[in-house]
Design an enzyme around this catalytic site. Structure first.
Site, PDB file in Angstrom:
ATOM      1  N   TYR A   1      26.901  89.692  35.407  1.00 42.78           N
ATOM      2  CA  TYR A   1      26.873  89.236  34.183  1.00 42.78           C
ATOM      3  C   TYR A   1      28.215  88.383  33.894  1.00 42.78           C
ATOM      4  CZ  TYR A   1      24.867  89.777  29.518  1.00 42.78           C
ATOM      5  OH  TYR A   1      24.361  89.224  28.113  1.00 42.78           O
TER       6      TYR A   1
ATOM      7  N   LYS B   1      -2.951  93.284  41.189  1.00 47.03           N
ATOM      8  CA  LYS B   1      -2.748  91.983  42.217  1.00 47.03           C
ATOM      9  C   LYS B   1      -1.211  91.799  42.365  1.00 47.03           C
ATOM     10  CE  LYS B   1      -6.911  89.907  42.147  1.00 47.03           C
ATOM     11  NZ  LYS B   1      -7.670  89.532  43.219  1.00 47.03           N
TER      12      LYS B   1
HETATM   13  C1  LIG Z   1     -11.410  90.155  44.120  1.00 47.03           C
HETATM   14  C2  LIG Z   1     -11.364  89.272  42.552  1.00 47.03           C
HETATM   15  O1  LIG Z   1     -10.267  88.706  42.448  1.00 47.03           O
HETATM   16  C3  LIG Z   1     -12.353  89.514  41.512  1.00 47.03           C
HETATM   17  O2  LIG Z   1     -13.488  90.150  41.853  1.00 47.03           O
HETATM   18  O3  LIG Z   1     -12.301  88.736  40.623  1.00 47.03           O
HETATM   19 MG   LIG Z   2     -10.149  87.671  40.562  1.00 48.46          MG
END
Ligand SMILES: CC(=O)C(=O)O
Ligand SMILES: [Mg+2]
Ligand SMILES: NC(=O)C1=CN([C@@H]2O[C@H](COP(=O)(O)OP(=O)(O)OC[C@H]3O[C@@H](n4cnc5c(N)ncnc54)[C@H](O)[C@@H]3O)[C@@H](O)[C@H]2O)C=CC1
Length: 473
Positions: free
Chosen positions: A113, A168
């Site tokens: 920092y 995700k």
């Molecule tokens: C797997 C995925 O990205 C969906 O079903 O929207």
């Molecule tokens: Mg999706």
């Protein structure tokens, strides 16, 4: 209500059980209501009472309520608590940020920092390309949604989309070591989404657009690809198309048919359906027919509000047939569902050509359940992890981004997507290929590395790689 249980709908019943109650009474009550006991644990035991956790798979909320009522009616049993494993795994969210460098004293602080950090800032000010070596940009992807097409759940909004986007991000990290962050936008306005993504882009090495409904998703992606100098990839379009093509390459080997001869029917002409259609056209499929619930079979001569339907009519349906999805499926070799739950029936399957291939990819509930379809089809696949042949974009996005980030690609182009599809298909060896195994498991640790390698080669060959990673000439 009895039904098919699912590994993803699991409850844990904490029961106080008096010594006189035999366990078989509980097992019978669970069984009679259609539940499946997955595990039994003892929490505590005394002379007068045993406390057990019984983990049970149920089919739905109605089944859960019925099962709890049935167990609680057994004399000598007290239901202390019911918890849901899926919800437990979401408590507090699924992600956190870790720092890579410990800060133990003032000296450390003065490096990471102020004042030390200022020199690094000025180095980046002079040469922004150094962001790839001196910041998190090199290995960080934004997972961006507006919550308008979340799985097959539809427009449930940015907050409700968070668990999928956190998921995700977890997959990016777990599968490919990529750091990513869910960015759920409280706007559906195309221009606003484009402006926001462009504004946050300096932090990221890539943008993964997720679950943005069509047709807005097409313009958002196209504009961002044109206006940004990092890969922008709409996962529901291209990740899905890559994996679908990989599955089809292998499924066709089983039934002994060629891309150029097959008739393919799509249910759902949204983000995923359109991208999969484009991918199949690029792979040499000539006969594609698409249908949706709202307009039936898309054909030339009809006027559609949705500009993508106009495109679709021009690029599919060579015989210009009209009617419903059920009409389209007549004589089809392949059905690809990217729409919603239970849209086709056994009667539809019976009309297909010999050795039908059915990819019912809607999530979480496919267009037809495998246990219903299987007697009538040769190859069956879904997007889900609880059936064989999981065709899900998780097989693509970690590896394709790993490759793109490692060679600092400016884009993820058609060549890279095709390379990824063939890479995924190649993982299933000729000697392993069968109806239940057309696509590698998400947990096959060769997937990410194989996709990465082929994607880097394709990026270098097609001129979008800015860096040649170690081991590539
Ligand atoms: C797997 C995925 O990205 C969906 O079903 O929207
Ligand atoms: Mg999706
Ligand atoms: N297995 C996988 O890897 C993936 C699966 N999907 C699934 O595909 C489906 C569509 O996703 P997107 O293309 O992103 O959404 P989208 O909103 O862009 O398009 C949805 C399309 O499906 C049609 N549709 C929706 N519900 C329907 C129903 N009940 N009956 C008939 N048609 C229906 C709509 O008219 C539209 O054409 C979702 O269920 C999603 O979970 C999407 C991406 C990846």
């Amino acid at each position: 209500m009895k039904g098919q249980t699912s590994g993803s709908y699991t409850i844990i019943l904490r029961l106080e059980i008096e010594p006189a109650v035999p366990f078989i009474r509980i097992a019978n009550a669970v069984h009679e209501t259609g539940g499946e006991i997955a595990a039994v644990d003892i929490v505590s035991k005394s002379k007068n009472m045993t406390v057990r956790d019984i983990t049970v798979s149920v089919s739905n909320a109605e089944n859960e309520a019925e099962l709890i009522e049935s167990v609680s009616k057994i004399p000598g049993i007290g239901v202390v608590n019911v918890s849901d494993r899926t919800f437990l795994m979401h408590l507090g969210g699924k992600l956190e940020v870790h720092s890579k460098v410990p800060i133990k004293n003032r000296d450390d602080l003065s490096h990471v920092y102020t004042p030390g950090v200022a020199r690094v800032c000025m180095a980046l000010h002079e040469d922004p390309a150094k962001a790839y070596s001196l910041t998190i940009k090199r290995n960080t992807v934004a997972v961006v949604t507006d919550g308008t097409a979340v799985l097959g759940l539809g427009d449930i909004g940015p907050i409700a989309a968070m668990p999928v986007m956190e998921g995700k991000a977890m997959l990016f990290k777990e599968m490919a070591g990529i750091d990513s962050f869910p960015i759920c936008l409280n706007t559906k306005n195309t221009e606003e989404i484009i402006a926001i993504v462009k504004s946050i882009a300096p932090v990221f090495g890539g943008i993964n657009l997720e679950d943005i409904s069509s047709p807005r998703c097409f313009e958002i992606e196209e504009r961002l690809k044109r206006e940004l100098y990092i890969p922008v990839f709409h996962d529901d379009q291209h990740g899905t198309a890559v994996v679908m093509l990989a599955g089809l390459i292998n499924a066709l080997k089983i039934v002994g048919k060629n891309m150029s001869d097959i008739k393919v029917v799509f249910s759902g002409i949204g983000a995923a359906g359109v991208a999969c259609t484009k991918m199949l056209l690029a792979a040499g499929v000539k006969h594609i027919v698409g249908a949706t619930r709202s307009v039936g079979i898309v054909h030339r001569g009809a006027a559609y509000d949705n500009p993508m339907f106009q495109w679709y009519a021009q690029h599919s349906n060579p015989d210009n047939v009209t009617g419903s999805l059920s009409d389209a499926i007549d004589g089809a070799d392949v059905f690809i569902g990217l729409s919603g739950p239970n849209v086709i029936t056994v009667e539809d399957l019976k009309k297909m050509a010999r050795d039908p291939i059915v990819f019912a990819m809607a999530n979480p509930t496919p267009e037809i359940l495998p246990e219903v379809a299987e007697p009538y089809v040769r190859v069956m696949a879904t997007g889900r992890s609880d059936y064989p042949n999981q065709l899900n974009n998780v097989l693509c996005f970690p590896g394709i981004f790993r490759g793109a980030l490692d060679c600092q690609a400016t884009a993820i182009n058609e060549e890279m997507k095709l390379a990824a599809a063939y890479a995924i298909a190649s993982i299933v060896g000729e000697d392993e290929l069968n109806e239940q195994y057309i696509i590698p498991s998400v947990f096959n640790n060769r997937v990410v590395e194989t996709v990465r390698k082929k994607v880097i080669e394709a990026a270098m060959k097609s001129g979008v790689a800015r860096k040649i990673p170690h081991g590539f000439a």
